[in-house]
Design an enzyme around this catalytic site. Structure first.
Site, PDB file in Angstrom:
ATOM      1  NE  ARG A  57      -2.732   0.524   3.498  1.00  0.00           N
ATOM      2  CZ  ARG A  57      -2.079   0.988   4.565  1.00  0.00           C
ATOM      3  NH1 ARG A  57      -1.506   2.175   4.533  1.00  0.00           N
ATOM      4  NH2 ARG A  57      -1.982   0.261   5.658  1.00  0.00           N
ATOM      5  CE  LYS A  63     -11.068   7.862 -20.315  1.00  0.00           C
ATOM      6  NZ  LYS A  63     -11.282   7.209 -19.040  1.00  0.00           N
ATOM      7  CE1 TYR A  67     -16.153  10.449 -17.531  1.00  0.00           C
ATOM      8  CE2 TYR A  67     -15.072  10.464 -15.393  1.00  0.00           C
ATOM      9  CZ  TYR A  67     -15.847   9.826 -16.343  1.00  0.00           C
ATOM     10  OH  TYR A  67     -16.298   8.557 -16.092  1.00  0.00           O
ATOM     11  CG  ASP A 108      -8.163  14.765 -16.546  1.00  0.00           C
ATOM     12  OD1 ASP A 108      -7.477  14.155 -17.393  1.00  0.00           O
ATOM     13  OD2 ASP A 108      -9.110  14.255 -15.938  1.00  0.00           O
TER      14      ASP A 108
HETATM   15  N1  PLP Z   1     -10.549  12.212 -16.587  1.00  0.00           N
HETATM   16  C1  PLP Z   1     -11.106  12.178 -17.812  1.00  0.00           C
HETATM   17  C2  PLP Z   1     -10.843  13.286 -18.775  1.00  0.00           C
HETATM   18  C3  PLP Z   1     -11.930  11.093 -18.173  1.00  0.00           C
HETATM   19  O1  PLP Z   1     -12.505  11.084 -19.380  1.00  0.00           O
HETATM   20  C4  PLP Z   1     -12.144  10.053 -17.238  1.00  0.00           C
HETATM   21  C5  PLP Z   1     -12.963   8.863 -17.570  1.00  0.00           C
HETATM   22  O2  PLP Z   1     -13.548   8.740 -18.612  1.00  0.00           O
HETATM   23  C6  PLP Z   1     -11.562  10.152 -15.984  1.00  0.00           C
HETATM   24  C7  PLP Z   1     -10.760  11.232 -15.681  1.00  0.00           C
HETATM   25  C8  PLP Z   1     -11.777   9.082 -14.952  1.00  0.00           C
HETATM   26  O3  PLP Z   1     -10.909   8.043 -15.172  1.00  0.00           O
HETATM   27  P1  PLP Z   1     -11.224   6.514 -14.778  1.00  0.00           P
HETATM   28  O4  PLP Z   1     -12.358   6.080 -15.617  1.00  0.00           O
HETATM   29  O5  PLP Z   1      -9.931   5.823 -15.061  1.00  0.00           O
HETATM   30  O6  PLP Z   1     -11.571   6.528 -13.321  1.00  0.00           O
END
Ligand code: PLP
Length: 374
Positions: free
Chosen positions: A46, A195, A98, A170
């Protein structure tokens, strides 16, 4: 070293006595200690695991950061980011983050008495005027999803610095191959490694990358104390995906450009690679490419639904960045929880179709779209 070489020859502080070409999976919870009063490099997974540490070190280097922290998903990384805030703090986010991020901001933060404000970050002057004395964090994505709006990261970094708040980007829609927000003035970079970093729709993961020692210590503390770190096997899968990041991204964005051009003859297309896109020049300045996500406005909702359901190679699926092409209708899927009038006001009409372009042959993808759009 150039980017493609860095992906395959990541320098690592960890030594492997057998010189394995693939990173070993340290599938262990605990590590034996030599002494009762000293832990050694690793003691408990962890807190730290060698497979995860190699991933964290590699992505930190690719993002021009000094420290990286890997989490069980992109959302777990974003949740860890929110732990930097205290009751009374405010978050200023762009309109188009998102849906899962908005949900996180609305639910857990509200309960912790942390308020969130949304503003249109393409208009930096009005965005700056939304900052209050309580704003502690600015959070955004560029390009945004599903509208592929381009935000001027350097300008917003300057605004954040002047206001004394943290700036987190992000970077999931471009990956470190195409954009490095830390170089543009961001304090933290977040990735949904689900992604492009993983790239094969076979693992969920998230990362936070920083270059300030104080922030690194805070994130390390949160990762360890909350136990949301990525497991060793999932770390291995993302490390394996990373090796082909450049190859995949080159192929996928080349396909995306062809598809954006094909669609633009008949439809309104959102893709920053098109010279007609309002953010094209900013994108050329702050990034090295355009990614492989795009959206377009079908003529009617019926046509949007038909193309989404009739394509054979494009699978109806959430997420993006995989070698497989996917198609979705944001108004019915990722943004269904946003009220229709708000969706319309933010430019997400019911006819909008989002495509994540994969590594198939572009001709086959265009043929699939052509047949389903008729
Ligand atoms: N950030 C963006 C731009 C996303 O499109 C997503 C998910 O689609 C996330 C964060 C969240 O990621 P995760 O699905 O790996 O939790």
């Amino acid at each position: 070293m150039k980017f493609a070489t860095k992906l395959l020859h990541a320098p690592s502080k960890l030594s492997d006595p057998y010189e394995a070409m693939a990173t070993p999976i340290y599938q262990t919870a605990t590590f034996a200690q030599e002494h009762a009063d000293s832990f050694g490099s690793f003691d408990y997974s962890r807190s730290g695991n060698p497979t995860r540490a190699i991933l964290e070190e590699q992505v930190a280097a690719l993002e021009h950061g000094t420290h990286g922290y890997a989490f069980a998903s992109g959302m777990a990384a974003l949740a860890a980011l929110m732990r930097l805030l205290r009751p009374g703090d405010e978050v200023l986010a762009d309109w188009d983050v998102y849906g899962g991020t908005s949900r996180l901001l609305a639910s857990s933060l509200e309960r912790a008495n942390i308020r969130v404000h949304y503003a249109n970050a393409t208009d930096t002057t009005s965005f700056a005027s939304s900052i209050t004395s309580s704003t502690r964090l600015i959070l955004l994505e560029s390009p945004t999803n599903p509208l592929l709006r381009i935000l001027d990261l350097q300008a917003i970094a300057n605004i954040a610095k002047a206001a004394g708040c943290l700036f987190a980007v992000d970077n999931s829609t471009l990956s470190p191959y195409l954009q490095n927000p830390l170089e543009l003035g961001a304090d933290l970079v977040i990735h949904s490694a689900t992604k492009y970093l993983g790239g094969h729709s076979d693992v969920t993961g998230g990362l936070i990358l920083v270059k300030a020692e104080k922030l690194a210590k805070e994130i390390a503390f949160i990762q360890n104390s909350e136990g949301s770190a990525l497991g060793p096997f999932d770390s291995f899968l993302i490390l394996r995906g990373l090796k082909t990041l450049k190859l995949r991204m080159d192929a996928q964005q080349q396909n995306a450009m062809k598809i954006a051009e094909y669609l633009s003859h008949r439809y309104e297309v959102h893709y920053p690679g098109l010279t007609t896109h309002p953010g094209h020049d900013i994108q050329l300045r702050q990034a090295r490419g355009f990614g492989s996500v795009l959206s377009f406005r079908a003529k009617t909702v019926e046509q949007a639904k038909r193309v989404t359901e009739n394509t054979k190679l494009f699978k109806i699926a959430v997420s993006f960045g995989s070698v497989h092409s996917t198609i979705s209708m944001p108004s019915a899927m990722s943004h269904a929880s946003v009220p229709a009038d708000l969706r319309e006001a933010r430019g997400i009409p019911a006819e909008l179709v989002r495509l994540s372009i994969g590594a198939e042959d572009a001709e086959d993808l265009i043929e699939d779209l052509e047949r389903s759009l008729q």
